[in-house]
Write a protein that holds these residues in place. Structure first.
Motif, mmCIF file in Angstrom:
data_model
loop_
_atom_site.group_PDB
_atom_site.id
_atom_site.type_symbol
_atom_site.label_atom_id
_atom_site.label_comp_id
_atom_site.label_asym_id
_atom_site.label_seq_id
_atom_site.Cartn_x
_atom_site.Cartn_y
_atom_site.Cartn_z
ATOM 1 N N HIS A 114 0.819 -1.220 0.000
ATOM 2 C CA HIS A 114 0.000 0.000 0.000
ATOM 3 C C HIS A 114 0.855 1.274 0.000
ATOM 4 C CE1 HIS A 114 -3.666 2.305 0.881
ATOM 5 N NE2 HIS A 114 -2.935 2.999 1.745
ATOM 6 N N HIS A 118 1.148 4.514 -2.593
ATOM 7 C CA HIS A 118 1.071 5.968 -2.389
ATOM 8 C C HIS A 118 2.205 6.679 -3.137
ATOM 9 C CE1 HIS A 118 -2.335 6.779 0.144
ATOM 10 N NE2 HIS A 118 -2.003 5.843 1.021
ATOM 11 N N SER A 139 -0.698 9.582 6.027
ATOM 12 C CA SER A 139 -2.078 9.120 5.864
ATOM 13 C C SER A 139 -2.683 8.842 7.223
ATOM 14 C CB SER A 139 -2.096 7.865 4.984
ATOM 15 O OG SER A 139 -1.611 6.774 5.720
ATOM 16 N N ASP A 302 -6.720 7.183 -0.418
ATOM 17 C CA ASP A 302 -6.656 5.820 -0.934
ATOM 18 C C ASP A 302 -7.431 5.664 -2.239
ATOM 19 O OD1 ASP A 302 -5.058 5.125 1.120
ATOM 20 O OD2 ASP A 302 -6.571 4.030 2.258
HETATM 21 ZN ZN ZN Z 1 -3.338 5.020 2.351
#
Ligand code: ZN
Ligand code: KG4
Length: 338
Positions: A114, A118, A139, A302
């Motif tokens: 993840h 980003h 985040s 996201d």
């Molecule tokens: Zn995120």
């Protein structure tokens, strides 16, 4: 369509059900995000509820991603999904759906980290930034600085992370103390726009050396300040409290970014994660005077386009080698660390 077909990606690591189709050169054909409003009333994300909603939402979100892209599964050459870090129950829904879709056509599959996603938002067209650069990811679940030497996950070396809360978490917790809903970042930013950022002095951890972040003390400072002011006065000065609190988060991030630019000698900076949607942070970053890439807000929070982008730099696993791959909550992530 390019030589090897389009890339389809699925992202379900937290409370957004996302699917996207991009071309191999990073052009977004579709980027569908379905945010689960249901968590607001609990003041945070409930993993089991997120998981159940991903199950319900994923099919329509995928249908929409294909429709928006004007594509079918037959146009897809690579399928990707977020493997971790995130909520396991939530990750499992998108990851298994991605594997199943890939297996149904014997397509290759890419398991994407993840945080790598980003960073890879910066590789999407038209905003192109190629390594080497310094990366700030801020985040709701993560806050870190990384040195990026190449676009693959092995090219990311983490320089400093948060020791406690993430920057987005600090926004969310502060928002709750100020009586705002979840997610708190956008609501706190709106309230702060009518306040004076100099009205209160909140801690930024300036005396903490190095590149680690800490936001837990800041949240406590806000709690005590609200108590000291008393209910009526705190209510009257809500906008000032929000503005000063936001300023402390931004300054805390900026302090470490400036330090990291100095120590690494980097001349380029990419910023990602939901907090990068914050206007005060974006203005402060613009004043740094380095070559800067802050993707548009929809690519900072996201989304699956960033996962599809990262997938282009992850070794794809041929069918059926990916069928026994599993997700990870944290820790095992595939990124370099100091
Ligand atoms: Zn995120
Ligand atoms: O990257 P993201 O969408 O999800 C995670 O991977 O965590 O980030 C969500 C976080 C939340 O904490 C939210 O409050 C924060 O990003 N956020 C903001 C803004 N928009 C989202 N924080 C400050 N200002 C904003 N405009």
């Amino acid at each position: 369509m390019t030589r090897d077909g389009l890339v389809l990606a699925i992202e379900t690591s937290c409370d957004d059900t996302c699917a996207a189709v991009i071309s191999r050169d990073g052009e977004i054909r579709s980027n569908v995000i379905s945010s689960q409003e249901v968590h607001g009333r609990f003041g945070g994300v409930v993993p089991e509820i997120a998981s159940r909603h991903h199950l319900e939402l994923l099919d329509p979100v995928l249908d929409r991603a294909f429709a928006d892209a004007g594509a079918t599964l037959g146009d897809i050459g690579l399928i990707a999904a977020t493997r971790g870090p995130g909520l396991v129950a939530a990750l499992l829904v998108g990851f298994n759906a991605g594997k199943a879709l890939a297996a149904s056509r014997e397509l290759p599959f890419a398991a994407v980290d993840h945080l790598h996603g980003h960073v890879a938002a910066s590789y999407l067209a038209p905003a192109r930034l190629q390594p080497p650069f310094l990366s700030l990811i801020a985040s709701g679940g993560h806050t870190l600085l990384a040195e990026v030497s190449e676009p693959g996950p092995d090219g990311m070396r983490v320089l400093g992370e948060t020791l406690d809360d993430a920057a987005g978490e600090a926004f969310d917790k502060g928002a709750r103390l100020l009586g705002l809903g979840y997610p708190g970042g956008p609501a706190l930013e709106r309230l702060a726009s009518g306040g004076d950022p100099e009205a209160f002095a909140f801690p930024t951890g300036a005396r903490m050396p190095g590149l680690e972040f800490s936001f837990a003390g800041l949240k406590t400072a806000l709690l005590y300040r609200i108590r000291d002011l008393g209910e009526t006065e705190a209510q009257r000065r809500r906008a000032d409290l929000a503005a000063a609190y936001q300023r402390a988060i931004v300054e805390s991030l900026m302090l470490r970014v400036r330090r990291a630019l100095r120590t690494t000698g980097a001349s380029r900076l990419a910023v990602g994660g939901g907090v990068a949607a914050n206007g005060a942070l974006r203005s402060a970053l613009a004043e740094l005077g380095v070559e800067l890439d802050v993707p548009p807000p929809a690519l900072c929070t996201d989304n699956a386009a960033m996962i599809a982008s990262a997938a282009r730099y992850v070794p794809a696993v041929a069918f059926p080698g990916y069928l026994d791959l599993d997700v990870y909550a944290s820790g095992e992530r595939a990124l370099g660390s100091q």
